[in-house]
Scaffold this active site. Structure first.
Site, PDB file in Angstrom:
ATOM      1  N   HIS A   1       0.817  -1.225   0.000  1.00  0.00           N
ATOM      2  CA  HIS A   1       0.000   0.000   0.000  1.00  0.00           C
ATOM      3  C   HIS A   1       0.849   1.273   0.000  1.00  0.00           C
ATOM      4  O   HIS A   1       0.777   2.098  -0.898  1.00  0.00           O
ATOM      5  CB  HIS A   1      -0.897   0.040   1.246  1.00  0.00           C
ATOM      6  CG  HIS A   1      -1.822  -1.121   1.356  1.00  0.00           C
ATOM      7  ND1 HIS A   1      -2.864  -1.316   0.499  1.00  0.00           N
ATOM      8  CD2 HIS A   1      -1.866  -2.149   2.233  1.00  0.00           C
ATOM      9  CE1 HIS A   1      -3.523  -2.406   0.839  1.00  0.00           C
ATOM     10  NE2 HIS A   1      -2.931  -2.935   1.887  1.00  0.00           N
TER      11      HIS A   1
HETATM   12  C1  BDR Z   1      -3.287   1.438   4.959  1.00  0.00           C
HETATM   13  O1  BDR Z   1      -3.668   1.180   6.319  1.00  0.00           O
HETATM   14  C2  BDR Z   1      -2.550   0.818   7.093  1.00  0.00           C
HETATM   15  O2  BDR Z   1      -2.806  -0.340   7.794  1.00  0.00           O
HETATM   16  C3  BDR Z   1      -1.407   0.607   6.134  1.00  0.00           C
HETATM   17  O3  BDR Z   1      -0.176   1.018   6.714  1.00  0.00           O
HETATM   18  C4  BDR Z   1      -1.772   1.465   4.944  1.00  0.00           C
HETATM   19  O4  BDR Z   1      -1.322   2.787   5.109  1.00  0.00           O
HETATM   20  C5  BDR Z   1      -3.910   0.384   4.066  1.00  0.00           C
HETATM   21  O5  BDR Z   1      -5.304   0.437   4.151  1.00  0.00           O
END
Ligand code: BDR
Ligand code: CA
Length: 303
Positions: free
Chosen positions: A238
């Site tokens: 992500h």
């Molecule tokens: C996002 O949420 C967090 O858990 C991760 O670091 C990322 O930024 C993904 O939905």
């Protein structure tokens, strides 16, 4: 490109910070921290630890403890582990935070590097909304804001409707979407197309024993979560995908639209196209294999 990452490290945040350290076109000038995957003091400690490991002596400015309108936060222990780094729980508390809080630091840096600073926000948008509230010129001083957050054309991850970063602080996200700087949204629409599999982590650890090895070690917990919840052998890159979008936006297909955020009820945190708000560029598609390949090529150059 001068870059600040606003972050809640966090396993995939750690990968994004390592990527930024390795990318020759990125000049990482600092980190700002926020609650989210962890409590904010854990985010800051983890950020300082990572910068030390990466041999990058840049400041860590600590930001929001909780969302707008709240005075508590429940960290995502089931996703990122009790200290944010999976099964790794002994994390040295090195150095100290910058003397300014995150929002002040962001405002000053945007003023100092007028139109040249890119901020990549990979946690809840609280610090960004605080900076916009603190300085009416912040948005126009900023070169660009790149956000990892939202799920505009597909389901969410914390609920059927919402992505975690937006869900953590829907009020702040709404405030950012109402008066955005030039903004690119890198949501689950594209970040779930960049799966990093256990074989990718094994290769990373072999070629970059110190940094890749550490990222691989902390990711075991994250991979177990993806396996248990989604039945996937692999986790979304992500936050790294958002950092990659800062310099490689041409790898993404974008659409321009305003957005609003559902504040309450079962759809809390949902990001919905709304022509009433100023247009931002929302990433709708990406060549995921190229993102994964770029990430690996860059990070394997680290020790
Ligand atoms: C996002 O949420 C967090 O858990 C991760 O670091 C990322 O930024 C993904 O939905
Ligand atoms: Ca994050």
């Amino acid at each position: 490109m001068k870059l600040i990452i606003d972050t809640d490290p966090g396993i995939d945040d750690a990968m994004a910070i390592a990527y930024a350290a390795a990318a020759p076109e990125i000049d990482l000038i600092g980190l700002t921290t926020v609650f989210g995957n962890t409590l904010v003091h854990q985010s800051s400690r983890n950020a300082r630890f990572l910068l030390d490991k990466l041999n990058l002596p840049v400041p860590v400015a600590e930001g929001a403890h909780w969302a707008w309108g709240r005075d508590f936060h429940d960290p995502s222990v089931h996703v990122h582990g009790p200290e944010g780094f999976g099964d790794v729980t002994e994390i040295p508390d090195l150095d100290q935070n910058h003397h300014q809080p995150a929002a002040e630091y962001l405002v000053d840096m945007a003023r100092q590097h007028k139109k040249e600073l890119v901020v990549c926000a990979v946690g809840p948008l609280t610090n960004i909304a605080d900076a916009i509230r603190l300085d009416p010129q912040f948005a126009s001083n900023l070169g660009r804001l790149v956000i990892m957050g939202g799920a505009v054309f597909r389901p969410g991850n914390v609920s059927e409707f919402a992505e975690a970063n937006i869900h953590h602080d829907p009020l702040a996200a709404q405030a950012v979407f109402e008066t955005p700087p030039e903004t690119v949204l890198v949501g689950l629409d594209v970040t779930l197309q960049t799966l990093y599999r256990s074989a990718d982590f094994e290769a990373l650890a072999r070629q970059s024993p110190e940094i890749g090895g550490f990222l691989s070690e902390i990711s075991e917990f994250y991979l177990r979560f993806y396996q248990d919840v989604a039945g996937e052998d692999g986790c979304g890159l992500h936050d790294s995908t958002a950092v990659i979008a800062c310099s490689h936006e041409h790898m993404f297909e974008t659409v321009e639209t305003g957005l609003r955020v559902v504040q309450d009820g079962p759809k809390r945190g949902q990001t919905i196209p709304d022509p009433e708000n100023p247009p931002i560029r929302v990433c709708r598609d990406v060549d995921g294999a190229s993102v994964v390949d770029l990430f690996t090529r860059r990070v394997t150059a680290l020790p």
